[in-house]
Scaffold this motif. Structure first.
Motif, PDB file in Angstrom:
ATOM      1  N   GLY A 106      62.324 -42.259  43.762  1.00  0.00           N
ATOM      2  CA  GLY A 106      61.315 -42.907  42.942  1.00  0.00           C
ATOM      3  C   GLY A 106      60.047 -43.277  43.684  1.00  0.00           C
ATOM      4  O   GLY A 106      59.105 -43.797  43.094  1.00  0.00           O
ATOM      5  N   ASN A 107      60.006 -43.002  44.990  1.00  0.00           N
ATOM      6  CA  ASN A 107      58.830 -43.369  45.784  1.00  0.00           C
ATOM      7  C   ASN A 107      58.772 -42.453  47.003  1.00  0.00           C
ATOM      8  O   ASN A 107      59.168 -42.837  48.099  1.00  0.00           O
ATOM      9  N   ASP A 108      58.268 -41.244  46.816  1.00  0.00           N
ATOM     10  CA  ASP A 108      58.222 -40.250  47.886  1.00  0.00           C
ATOM     11  C   ASP A 108      57.384 -40.783  49.050  1.00  0.00           C
ATOM     12  O   ASP A 108      56.199 -41.064  48.907  1.00  0.00           O
ATOM     13  N   PHE A 109      58.026 -40.914  50.217  1.00  0.00           N
ATOM     14  CA  PHE A 109      57.323 -41.423  51.393  1.00  0.00           C
ATOM     15  C   PHE A 109      56.362 -40.390  51.990  1.00  0.00           C
ATOM     16  O   PHE A 109      55.511 -40.749  52.800  1.00  0.00           O
ATOM     17  N   GLY A 110      56.545 -39.117  51.645  1.00  0.00           N
ATOM     18  CA  GLY A 110      55.757 -38.077  52.311  1.00  0.00           C
ATOM     19  C   GLY A 110      56.107 -38.001  53.780  1.00  0.00           C
ATOM     20  O   GLY A 110      55.262 -37.713  54.631  1.00  0.00           O
ATOM     21  N   GLY A 111      57.390 -38.268  54.078  1.00  0.00           N
ATOM     22  CA  GLY A 111      57.817 -38.404  55.463  1.00  0.00           C
ATOM     23  C   GLY A 111      57.607 -37.193  56.332  1.00  0.00           C
ATOM     24  O   GLY A 111      57.401 -37.310  57.543  1.00  0.00           O
ATOM     25  N   GLU A 112      57.619 -35.992  55.729  1.00  0.00           N
ATOM     26  CA  GLU A 112      57.460 -34.784  56.537  1.00  0.00           C
ATOM     27  C   GLU A 112      56.094 -34.729  57.215  1.00  0.00           C
ATOM     28  O   GLU A 112      55.916 -34.058  58.234  1.00  0.00           O
ATOM     29  N   LYS A 113      55.131 -35.473  56.700  1.00  0.00           N
ATOM     30  CA  LYS A 113      53.780 -35.472  57.265  1.00  0.00           C
ATOM     31  C   LYS A 113      53.543 -36.634  58.227  1.00  0.00           C
ATOM     32  O   LYS A 113      52.449 -36.756  58.786  1.00  0.00           O
ATOM     33  N   LEU A 114      54.560 -37.484  58.409  1.00  0.00           N
ATOM     34  CA  LEU A 114      54.377 -38.716  59.175  1.00  0.00           C
ATOM     35  C   LEU A 114      55.212 -38.736  60.441  1.00  0.00           C
ATOM     36  O   LEU A 114      56.277 -38.108  60.519  1.00  0.00           O
ATOM     37  N   ASP A 115      54.742 -39.502  61.424  1.00  0.00           N
ATOM     38  CA  ASP A 115      55.542 -39.753  62.623  1.00  0.00           C
ATOM     39  C   ASP A 115      56.798 -40.518  62.250  1.00  0.00           C
ATOM     40  O   ASP A 115      56.834 -41.238  61.247  1.00  0.00           O
ATOM     41  N   ASP A 116      57.817 -40.414  63.093  1.00  0.00           N
ATOM     42  CA  ASP A 116      59.077 -41.093  62.816  1.00  0.00           C
ATOM     43  C   ASP A 116      58.894 -42.593  62.647  1.00  0.00           C
ATOM     44  O   ASP A 116      59.485 -43.209  61.760  1.00  0.00           O
ATOM     45  N   TRP A 117      58.080 -43.200  63.496  1.00  0.00           N
ATOM     46  CA  TRP A 117      57.896 -44.656  63.416  1.00  0.00           C
ATOM     47  C   TRP A 117      57.269 -45.062  62.087  1.00  0.00           C
ATOM     48  O   TRP A 117      57.596 -46.116  61.530  1.00  0.00           O
ATOM     49  N   ALA A 118      56.362 -44.212  61.573  1.00  0.00           N
ATOM     50  CA  ALA A 118      55.698 -44.532  60.313  1.00  0.00           C
ATOM     51  C   ALA A 118      56.673 -44.453  59.142  1.00  0.00           C
ATOM     52  O   ALA A 118      56.611 -45.270  58.211  1.00  0.00           O
ATOM     53  N   VAL A 119      57.565 -43.471  59.177  1.00  0.00           N
ATOM     54  CA  VAL A 119      58.596 -43.383  58.145  1.00  0.00           C
ATOM     55  C   VAL A 119      59.471 -44.630  58.189  1.00  0.00           C
ATOM     56  O   VAL A 119      59.846 -45.194  57.158  1.00  0.00           O
ATOM     57  N   LEU A 120      59.774 -45.082  59.382  1.00  0.00           N
ATOM     58  CA  LEU A 120      60.575 -46.294  59.558  1.00  0.00           C
ATOM     59  C   LEU A 120      59.899 -47.502  58.906  1.00  0.00           C
ATOM     60  O   LEU A 120      60.548 -48.313  58.236  1.00  0.00           O
ATOM     61  N   VAL A 121      58.593 -47.619  59.085  1.00  0.00           N
ATOM     62  CA  VAL A 121      57.844 -48.715  58.476  1.00  0.00           C
ATOM     63  C   VAL A 121      57.929 -48.644  56.953  1.00  0.00           C
ATOM     64  O   VAL A 121      58.178 -49.653  56.275  1.00  0.00           O
TER      65      VAL A 121
END
Length: 278
Positions: A106-121
């Motif tokens: 329900g809330n796509d983080f767009g994690g594939e485009k982000l650094d690991d630490w940013a996904v963690l945040v």
């Protein structure tokens, strides 16, 4: 950390009595209040000794000044992107990936485009949202309003860029370990936040240290950068500030004021008079 740390609760009023310490000498008093950066509406923490400390303080010292906190989002957006996208399937085990997808639903983080630490945040922010927490109801927001109304100065120990760079500059292996651990435990995140909030609310420093530090203690490089080194810098700031008369209320994430390498413990080891006052 303002971008990560939260507490859990309900919409009804919750009485809280968080831990607070005082370091003092003949002409200087510095209160050290352990905070939760986001709380449910109705959490009643700003009373008793805390209200007295706020009333007597000449200034408020936070991790980030209000201006720096306002700039944090834009700085995050600038630092978070990866040089090249990397699918989450290539970062996480199947078990961790499944838990991550469930949290992300329900809330796509767009994690594939982000650094690991940013996904963690972003994962931490999602957990806070699911718990019904808001920075607007957090301790820092409440104290900021109180000191602004009183016309007293508010400062910060760090800049938003400095704080986010703590994560940005972690080595890739450490970032990946933190992300994988958070994803693997995503199903338990709400329970962990609830336990943290309960310990904070009743002022149980030992329980709070265990809950907050349990995960980061497994990754020594992260603990050093995020907790230990900052505690040393902040205790150094206090030691310098003790040379100037007056009263300060310093309000920082509760994890920095509990444990054997906490700010109060470091100050006590240097010979300062440190007393828990709540």
């Amino acid at each position: 950390m303002p971008l990560l740390l939260a507490a859990c609760g309900t919409e009804s009023e919750v009485a809280a009595k968080p831990a607070m310490w005082l370091v003092e000498d003949a002409d200087t008093r510095i209160y050290m209040l352990g905070t939760m950066h986001a709380l449910p509406a109705g959490t009643d923490w700003n009373r008793g000794k805390i209200a007295e400390a706020a009333a007597s303080a000449d200034e408020l010292m936070l991790e980030l000044s209000p201006q720096q906190l306002a700039e944090a989002g834009a700085i995050f957006q600038a630092l978070a992107p990866r040089d090249k996208p990397l699918a989450m399937e290539k970062r996480l085990s199947p078990k961790a990936l499944a838990a991550y997808r469930k949290l992300e639903a329900g809330n796509d983080f767009g994690g594939e485009k982000l650094d690991d630490w940013a996904v963690l945040v972003l994962m931490g922010q999602k957990v806070a949202a699911e718990a019904g927490l808001s920075p607007a109801d957090g301790v820092e927001a409440g104290l900021t309003a109180t000191f602004r109304t009183a016309g007293k100065p508010i400062s910060g120990l760090e800049s938003a860029r400095t704080q986010l760079m703590l994560f940005e500059t972690l080595d890739p292996a450490t970032q990946r370990t933190l992300l994988a651990s958070a994803a693997e435990n995503a199903d338990h995140a709400l329970a962990d936040v609830s336990a943290m909030a309960a310990a904070w609310s009743r002022g149980d420093a030992d329980a709070l240290a265990k809950v907050i530090n349990e995960d980061v203690d497994r990754v020594p490089a992260a603990r050093k950068a995020i907790i230990t080194d900052r505690n040393r810098r902040w205790s150094g700031w206090i030691a310098t500030r003790m040379d100037k008369p007056g009263t300060v209320l310093m309000a920082v994430g509760a994890g920095h004021l509990v444990g054997t390498d906490s700010v109060p413990a470091l100050l006590a080891a240097e010979g300062y008079k440190v007393t828990r006052v709540q």
